[in-house]
Design a protein around this motif. Structure first.
Motif, PDB file in Angstrom:
ATOM      1  N   GLU A  10      54.996   9.831  21.233  1.00 33.42           N
ATOM      2  CA  GLU A  10      53.660   8.844  21.379  1.00 33.42           C
ATOM      3  C   GLU A  10      53.549   8.123  20.172  1.00 33.42           C
ATOM      4  OE1 GLU A  10      50.389  10.455  23.933  1.00 33.42           O
ATOM      5  OE2 GLU A  10      51.452  11.925  24.121  1.00 33.42           O
ATOM      6  N   SER A  44      50.535   3.537  29.290  1.00 31.85           N
ATOM      7  CA  SER A  44      49.847   4.605  28.439  1.00 31.85           C
ATOM      8  C   SER A  44      49.910   4.558  26.684  1.00 31.85           C
ATOM      9  CB  SER A  44      50.735   5.863  28.694  1.00 31.85           C
ATOM     10  OG  SER A  44      50.834   6.103  30.185  1.00 31.85           O
ATOM     11  N   PRO A  45      49.465   5.397  25.955  1.00 28.94           N
ATOM     12  CA  PRO A  45      49.473   5.450  24.865  1.00 28.94           C
ATOM     13  C   PRO A  45      50.730   5.631  24.323  1.00 28.94           C
ATOM     14  CG  PRO A  45      47.407   6.689  25.192  1.00 28.94           C
ATOM     15  CD  PRO A  45      48.335   6.268  26.557  1.00 28.94           C
ATOM     16  N   GLY A  46      51.550   5.155  23.429  1.00 27.37           N
ATOM     17  CA  GLY A  46      52.785   5.502  23.099  1.00 27.37           C
ATOM     18  C   GLY A  46      54.024   5.134  23.747  1.00 27.37           C
ATOM     19  N   THR A  51      53.935  -1.917  20.831  1.00 28.52           N
ATOM     20  CA  THR A  51      54.055  -2.678  19.824  1.00 28.52           C
ATOM     21  C   THR A  51      55.269  -2.731  19.266  1.00 28.52           C
ATOM     22  OG1 THR A  51      52.113  -1.454  19.236  1.00 28.52           O
ATOM     23  CG2 THR A  51      52.757  -2.657  17.519  1.00 28.52           C
ATOM     24  N   LYS A 104      62.326   2.602  26.255  1.00 28.70           N
ATOM     25  CA  LYS A 104      62.938   3.871  25.543  1.00 28.70           C
ATOM     26  C   LYS A 104      64.166   4.363  26.401  1.00 28.70           C
ATOM     27  CE  LYS A 104      58.492   5.005  23.569  1.00 28.70           C
ATOM     28  NZ  LYS A 104      57.876   6.224  22.995  1.00 28.70           N
ATOM     29  N   LYS A 140      56.728  18.724  23.037  1.00 28.26           N
ATOM     30  CA  LYS A 140      58.359  18.123  22.993  1.00 28.26           C
ATOM     31  C   LYS A 140      59.009  18.041  21.764  1.00 28.26           C
ATOM     32  CE  LYS A 140      56.776  15.202  26.932  1.00 28.26           C
ATOM     33  NZ  LYS A 140      57.066  13.787  27.675  1.00 28.26           N
ATOM     34  N   ASP A 161      42.686  -1.920  20.401  1.00 27.71           N
ATOM     35  CA  ASP A 161      42.772  -0.425  20.222  1.00 27.71           C
ATOM     36  C   ASP A 161      41.304   0.026  19.946  1.00 27.71           C
ATOM     37  OD1 ASP A 161      45.521   0.605  19.728  1.00 27.71           O
ATOM     38  OD2 ASP A 161      45.623  -1.025  18.518  1.00 27.71           O
ATOM     39  N   ASP A 206      48.417  -1.605  14.556  1.00 29.61           N
ATOM     40  CA  ASP A 206      49.286  -2.509  15.498  1.00 29.61           C
ATOM     41  C   ASP A 206      49.212  -3.882  14.935  1.00 29.61           C
ATOM     42  OD1 ASP A 206      49.705  -0.200  16.972  1.00 29.61           O
ATOM     43  OD2 ASP A 206      48.817  -0.944  18.793  1.00 29.61           O
ATOM     44  N   LYS A 221      48.583   8.307  16.752  1.00 30.94           N
ATOM     45  CA  LYS A 221      47.610   8.227  17.985  1.00 30.94           C
ATOM     46  C   LYS A 221      46.255   8.942  17.559  1.00 30.94           C
ATOM     47  CE  LYS A 221      49.991   5.957  20.588  1.00 30.94           C
ATOM     48  NZ  LYS A 221      51.027   5.507  19.416  1.00 30.94           N
ATOM     49  N   ILE A 246      44.578  -1.872  25.550  1.00 32.28           N
ATOM     50  CA  ILE A 246      44.435  -0.479  24.905  1.00 32.28           C
ATOM     51  C   ILE A 246      45.517   0.670  25.774  1.00 32.28           C
ATOM     52  CG2 ILE A 246      42.770   1.669  24.880  1.00 32.28           C
ATOM     53  CD1 ILE A 246      40.806  -0.706  24.258  1.00 32.28           C
ATOM     54  N   GLY A 247      45.778   1.577  25.276  1.00 28.13           N
ATOM     55  CA  GLY A 247      46.902   2.435  25.785  1.00 28.13           C
ATOM     56  C   GLY A 247      46.096   3.268  26.804  1.00 28.13           C
ATOM     57  N   ASN A 248      46.147   3.055  27.837  1.00 29.25           N
ATOM     58  CA  ASN A 248      45.504   3.890  29.110  1.00 29.25           C
ATOM     59  C   ASN A 248      46.195   3.194  30.492  1.00 29.25           C
ATOM     60  OD1 ASN A 248      43.589   4.614  31.026  1.00 29.25           O
ATOM     61  ND2 ASN A 248      41.897   4.149  29.492  1.00 29.25           N
ATOM     62  N   LEU A 249      46.599   4.207  31.468  1.00 25.42           N
ATOM     63  CA  LEU A 249      47.269   3.929  32.487  1.00 25.42           C
ATOM     64  C   LEU A 249      46.217   3.802  33.905  1.00 25.42           C
ATOM     65  CD1 LEU A 249      50.384   3.088  32.774  1.00 25.42           C
ATOM     66  CD2 LEU A 249      50.667   5.625  33.515  1.00 25.42           C
ATOM     67  N   THR A 292      59.968   8.843  28.788  1.00 24.66           N
ATOM     68  CA  THR A 292      59.574  10.249  28.516  1.00 24.66           C
ATOM     69  C   THR A 292      58.394  10.682  29.125  1.00 24.66           C
ATOM     70  OG1 THR A 292      58.188   9.258  26.780  1.00 24.66           O
ATOM     71  CG2 THR A 292      60.204   9.900  25.874  1.00 24.66           C
ATOM     72  N   GLU A 293      57.754   9.747  30.148  1.00 23.53           N
ATOM     73  CA  GLU A 293      56.429   9.926  30.639  1.00 23.53           C
ATOM     74  C   GLU A 293      56.739  10.678  31.995  1.00 23.53           C
ATOM     75  OE1 GLU A 293      53.452   6.891  30.351  1.00 23.53           O
ATOM     76  OE2 GLU A 293      54.879   5.848  28.999  1.00 23.53           O
ATOM     77  N   SER A 348      47.490  12.168  27.095  1.00 29.24           N
ATOM     78  CA  SER A 348      47.981  10.946  27.687  1.00 29.24           C
ATOM     79  C   SER A 348      48.718  11.262  28.783  1.00 29.24           C
ATOM     80  CB  SER A 348      48.845  10.076  26.782  1.00 29.24           C
ATOM     81  OG  SER A 348      48.369   9.900  25.512  1.00 29.24           O
ATOM     82  N   PRO A 349      48.927  10.289  29.977  1.00 31.94           N
ATOM     83  CA  PRO A 349      49.810  10.611  30.794  1.00 31.94           C
ATOM     84  C   PRO A 349      51.291  10.993  30.398  1.00 31.94           C
ATOM     85  CG  PRO A 349      48.741   8.496  31.100  1.00 31.94           C
ATOM     86  CD  PRO A 349      48.606   8.706  30.118  1.00 31.94           C
ATOM     87  N   GLY A 350      51.963  11.898  30.870  1.00 27.92           N
ATOM     88  CA  GLY A 350      53.485  12.401  30.586  1.00 27.92           C
ATOM     89  C   GLY A 350      53.405  13.081  29.337  1.00 27.92           C
ATOM     90  N   TYR A 364      42.850   7.114  18.449  1.00 27.53           N
ATOM     91  CA  TYR A 364      42.143   7.658  19.729  1.00 27.53           C
ATOM     92  C   TYR A 364      41.245   8.804  18.888  1.00 27.53           C
ATOM     93  CZ  TYR A 364      45.218   4.838  22.354  1.00 27.53           C
ATOM     94  OH  TYR A 364      46.063   3.836  23.075  1.00 27.53           O
TER      95      TYR A 364
END
Lengths: 222, 222
Positions: free
Chosen positions: B145, A37-39, A43, A167, B167, A65, A71, B149, A121-124, A144-145, B37-39, B153
């Motif tokens: 995140e 995911s993003p974040g 990096t 994290k 959060k 990105d 990044d 961002k 790229i940040g994307n699940l 945190t997700e 984003s997710p989460g 994005y």
């Protein structure tokens, strides 16, 4: 209609991914595709990883990105070879496709590398569907997700060869059950190796570094 | 090739989105498309929002995920009308497209609603490109995140009518500059209203609730 179109796009990508795979084999470089995911902290994790690996393991990074070269700027202080891809010039693509990777791999000069890391790229969702000819795929999930992300985005965890739970320094401040998160990963992908770490503090980094060194040695003999 | 295909998919979606917009107008319901984003905490935010709004503002939720009905289960305890869409049966789509939304909106029964919230699939790229006929779009960014961002994005923050920085209870434990994050949002979208809050503690929730009530009143007269 949309599903058939998607199928054709994926087939075209797969053909190019096979070409990439042959190129990486000729160049004798181990290629890792990192997704999240993003974040999630990819990096930061790479900054620490490159600082630890270099100069012993000659490592390059292709960073994807939609926009910015933030990044790449963060990674270049490690003195690694870094190339930033921005997909906004290709319709704002949500993933790195195989053709872009080959162009960048040629530009970065794989003959001088043992390890090439692609920071996707940040994307699940979407990057999990696009083979780029890599040797292995890693997924990074941050604590945190939420624990349920492996169940909600199962393809990403199914295609991954390893997972990183990042994290963990934040665990005391969250209602997050790390054991449940790992169980959920293993529910969608039995036997998936999971490294729990904090890229910020460095806790838990060693097994990941060892894993990378072993993978590089297995492929390149170096 | 891929870009042309994407263009045709988006045009077909746009036609359907106009049909949705007329339907929502006839039904006299305000429709909000929530993306992130997710989460990022969308579901927790909605749980608290529904508890605060109901029964005064009659609210329904269409929840999108690739897999699971976890989010619908969490939302149903608020007694809101909830429909879960799973896109795994449609090729694992990374966004909610307009046709799916109309089907679900008819099923949920908009004639009894003042407010319909669509909790989109967790993805900071693709959902920004798909109009679903909504009245307004909200983007949720969590402080875990990273500040950059909005720059990485930009489309998501450009199309959003409001942003939520969620959060904020975690700020003491992060190296996160909330002012810089908000500045970055306003750099890509000047004048974007930003609500800073913690869906977990409830801090900062009131302005968001007020905003929703005003929007519902402006459209429906109720």
């Amino acid at each position: 209609m949309e599903i058939n179109i998607q199928k054709r796009v994926l087939e075209a990508n797969e053909t190019q991914a096979d070409i990439n795979r042959n190129f990486f084999k000729e160049q004798n470089v181990f290629v890792l595709n990192m997704m999240s995911s993003p974040g999630s902290g990819k990096t930061q994790l790479l900054c620490r990883t490159l600082t630890t690996l270099l100069p012993g393991v000659r490592t390059g990074v292709i960073v994807g990105d939609v926009c910015t070269r933030n990044d790449a700027d963060r990674l270049e202080v490690t003195r690694a070879k870094v190339i930033q891809i921005n997909t906004d010039q290709f319709g704002g693509d949500c993933h790195l496709a195989a053709p872009l990777i080959l162009d960048s791999a040629k530009e970065i000069g794989c003959e001088d590398l043992d390890l090439l890391i692609v920071e996707n790229i940040g994307n699940l969702v979407c990057p999990a569907e696009f083979d780029i000819g890599e040797d292995e795929k890693a997924v990074v999930l941050s604590v945190t997700e939420g624990e349920d992300k492996p169940l909600k985005y199962p393809l990403m965890f199914r295609v991954a060869d390893i997972a990183i739970l990042n994290k963990i320094d934040l665990l005391p401040y969250l209602d997050f059950d790390a054991k449940l998160a790992v169980d959920n990963m293993k529910q969608v992908h039995p036997g998936l190796p999971v490294f729990e770490m904090s890229a910020k503090t460095g806790e838990g980094l060693d097994p990941w570094i060892e894993w990378l060194k072993i993978k590089v040695f297995e492929k390149t003999g170096r």
